[in-house]
Design an enzyme around this catalytic site. Structure first.
Site, short mmCIF file in Angstrom:
data_model
loop_
_atom_site.label_atom_id
_atom_site.label_comp_id
_atom_site.label_asym_id
_atom_site.label_seq_id
_atom_site.Cartn_x
_atom_site.Cartn_y
_atom_site.Cartn_z
N PRO A 1 0.81 -1.21 0.00
CA PRO A 1 0.00 0.00 0.00
C PRO A 1 0.85 1.26 0.00
CG PRO A 1 0.11 -0.92 2.20
CD PRO A 1 0.83 -1.88 1.31
N GLY A 2 0.44 2.23 -0.76
CA GLY A 2 1.10 3.55 -0.74
C GLY A 2 0.08 4.59 -0.33
N ARG A 3 -0.87 4.84 -1.25
CA ARG A 3 -1.87 5.87 -1.04
C ARG A 3 -2.64 5.69 0.27
NH1 ARG A 3 -4.11 8.37 -5.69
NH2 ARG A 3 -3.53 6.50 -6.82
N ARG B 1 -2.30 16.24 -10.01
CA ARG B 1 -3.28 15.16 -10.17
C ARG B 1 -4.60 15.60 -10.82
NH1 ARG B 1 -5.25 12.35 -6.80
NH2 ARG B 1 -5.04 10.36 -7.86
N TYR C 1 -5.19 13.22 -13.93
CA TYR C 1 -6.16 12.13 -13.75
C TYR C 1 -7.58 12.64 -13.53
CZ TYR C 1 -1.65 10.29 -12.18
OH TYR C 1 -0.32 9.98 -12.05
N CYS D 1 0.79 29.25 -15.39
CA CYS D 1 0.38 29.86 -16.65
C CYS D 1 -0.42 28.90 -17.50
CB CYS D 1 1.61 30.35 -17.39
SG CYS D 1 2.41 31.64 -16.47
N TYR E 1 1.29 11.03 -3.77
CA TYR E 1 1.47 11.44 -5.16
C TYR E 1 1.27 12.95 -5.38
CZ TYR E 1 1.02 6.39 -5.54
OH TYR E 1 1.18 5.03 -5.35
N1 LLP Z 1 2.96 -1.44 -6.05
C1 LLP Z 1 3.18 -1.16 -7.34
C2 LLP Z 1 3.94 -2.09 -8.15
C3 LLP Z 1 2.69 0.04 -7.87
O1 LLP Z 1 2.92 0.32 -9.15
C4 LLP Z 1 1.97 0.93 -7.05
C5 LLP Z 1 1.48 2.19 -7.58
C6 LLP Z 1 1.78 0.59 -5.71
C7 LLP Z 1 2.28 -0.62 -5.24
C8 LLP Z 1 1.05 1.48 -4.75
O2 LLP Z 1 -0.27 1.64 -5.09
P1 LLP Z 1 -1.26 2.47 -4.14
O3 LLP Z 1 -1.46 1.67 -2.90
O4 LLP Z 1 -0.60 3.77 -3.84
O5 LLP Z 1 -2.48 2.61 -4.95
N2 LLP Z 1 0.54 8.82 -9.64
C9 LLP Z 1 -0.73 8.15 -9.56
C10 LLP Z 1 -0.62 6.81 -8.89
C11 LLP Z 1 0.28 5.86 -9.58
C12 LLP Z 1 0.37 4.55 -8.87
C13 LLP Z 1 1.47 3.76 -9.40
N3 LLP Z 1 1.69 2.53 -8.77
C14 LLP Z 1 -1.73 9.04 -8.83
O6 LLP Z 1 -1.38 10.13 -8.46
O7 LLP Z 1 -2.87 8.64 -8.67
#
Ligand code: LLP
Length: 444
Positions: A291-293, A337, A341, A368, A396
């Site tokens: 998890p990231g987000r 974002r 998106y 701008c 992000y």
């Molecule tokens: N693992 C892999 C291999 C990934 O590519 C990603 C996110 C994650 C884990 C984490 O995913 P999350 O839990 O954060 O959904 N810049 C975009 C998001 C790109 C996500 C890329 N990969 C945004 O601002 O929405």
């Protein structure tokens, strides 16, 4: 919507981590990323605990550093006992410089350079997630040259459409990521990896997409991946011991967003795992989630100062419309974002947090181009100098910030128990010139 430790204090101001946001602005300026330490830690623990409670095998929570990564963030994640997913040489370098235990680092990337692979191998990172056959050969050679065997997972694409924005969907068949499960390349990669002396194939990885408000696609992916583990066992005699199902759980950007809680997500995922493992007669592999987000997204808030406010009236299809633009001192460069998106955000007027929303505003940045952060938000009447807090900007935003229009990138502060400390310093104009070079024939 108030998230994490956010509350409205006795002065009617938005408080985060016990810090009055108007005071944070006085001390650190705007735009300012504010990260809620308690909330980040809580989210880490919720993942760890949920996996412990609901999964019968061993598990690991691997924080996806791409969401937000600084030296301080590495320390925090380390303290919580998580692993760390890095997806580039730069993220890996950050983790190493923060003294993050290399054996808990997992290295991603769909086109890792030989230098990145060498950096990973020389520092003995815990896992390298191999994305394609070219990389497998390259890694095998580099590892053998050094007389080591790299611990790897193989990334496969389960062929699922996760129903999210197409730029952040990655698990479908038509994607640059991973080895296709359906056309045989995944099995080919596995056979190759098993025959190599420079790699030690420990398991499989997939990640199907991000900001998923409905988790059924991840559950489907889990089912497909378990089925595939069985197929691998049947065809090669090897029962792979690790399964990484990536990240992807969505967060609340808007009050109307209603993603499952971390617990609900993990519980449902583990139920699917259990059912399918039983059916296929496999033992529980080590389950990894990335998890990231959902660790850091809701724990971040961006504070801006409101400047110009302008009203326009226009007619469309014979009807008269009014729009009030309230302009803030950031925008596209600190949060791309909305443009990238079509992402939606909510905001609070931090110095008028107890007042009711009465006026519809369009929140625009100061770049701008038409860098609108929020097209329509109901707020108390705004005046220049008000502080606008845009919510759920922890993931992000800083990590995708740029210097467009030569804007210095904002500072980021970590708040907890009434204390605020810098995670990232604000860039200065001088910083912007750091790498500029005037060619000799243009010098004065
Ligand atoms: N693992 C892999 C291999 C990934 O590519 C990603 C996110 C994650 C884990 C984490 O995913 P999350 O839990 O954060 O959904 N810049 C975009 C998001 C790109 C996500 C890329 N990969 C945004 O601002 O929405």
């Amino acid at each position: 919507m108030l998230l994490g430790t956010q509350r409205v204090n006795e002065f009617g101001h938005l408080e985060i981590g016990g810090c009055d946001t108007t005071k944070l602005v006085e001390e650190f300026g705007t735009p300012l990323y504010v990260l809620d330490e308690e909330y980040i830690r809580e989210n880490c623990r919720r993942y760890v605990d949920a996996l412990r409670n609901y999964y019968k095998g061993e598990s690991r929570v691997v924080y996806a550093g791409k969401a937000f990564l600084t030296l301080g963030m590495c320390r925090l994640v380390e303290q919580e006992g998580l692993w760390l997913d890095v997806s580039s040489g730069g993220e890996l370098y950050t983790a190493l410089k923060a003294d993050f235990p290399p054996e808990r680092i997992l290295m991603h990337g769909n086109n890792k350079s030989p230098e990145e692979l060498k950096l990973a191998i020389e520092n003995e990172v815990g896992r390298i997630v191999v994305d394609n056959l070219h990389e497998l050969e390259l890694l095998n050679t580099i590892a053998q040259e050094r007389g080591v065997r790299a611990n790897i997972l193989l990334r496969v694409t389960p062929g699922i459409d996760p129903h999210t924005h197409r730029f952040i969907a990655t698990g479908q068949v038509d994607t640059k990521f991973g080895l296709n499960l359906k056309n045989g390349s995944a099995m080919e990669g596995i056979r190759k990896a098993l025959s190599m002396n420079g790699v030690n194939l420990l398991g499989l990885h997939c990640h199907i997409g991000s900001q998923l408000l409905r988790i059924s696609p991840i559950l489907k992916a889990a089912e497909i991946m378990v089925e595939f583990l069985k197929e691998v066992k049947d065809q090669t005699g090897v029962e792979l011991r690790e399964l990484d199902l990536g990240g992807g759980l969505g967060i609340r950007y808007l009050s109307t967003h209603n993603p499952p809680s971390i617990e609900e997500f993990v519980q449902r995922l583990c139920a699917v795992m259990e059912k399918n493992l039983k059916r296929s007669g496999l033992s529980y592999p080590v389950l990894l989630l990335e998890p990231g987000r959902s660790i850091v997204g809701e724990a971040g808030t961006t504070l801006y100062k409101v400047g110009a406010i302008k009203e326009v009236t226009f007619s469309k299809n014979g009807k008269l419309f009014k729009r009030i633009y309230a302009m803030v001192d950031g925008g596209l460069s600190d949060n791309p974002r909305p443009q990238l998106y079509n992402a939606k955000y909510e905001a609070i007027v931090a110095n008028k947090a107890s007042q009711k929303g009465e006026v519809h505003y369009t929140i625009a940045g100061k770049h701008c181009e038409t860098d609108v952060l929020i097209w329509d938000v109901l707020l108390p009447p705004l005046e220049p100098g008000d502080i606008l807090a845009v919510l759920s900007t922890g993931a992000y935003n800083y990590s995708m910030a740029s210097n467009y229009n030569r804007f210095p990138r904002p500072a980021a502060v970590l708040v907890r128990n009434g204390k605020a400390e810098l995670l990232v310093k604000r860039e200065t104009y001088e910083d912007l010139l750091r790498f500029d070079v005037i060619p000799s024939h243009l010098q004065k």
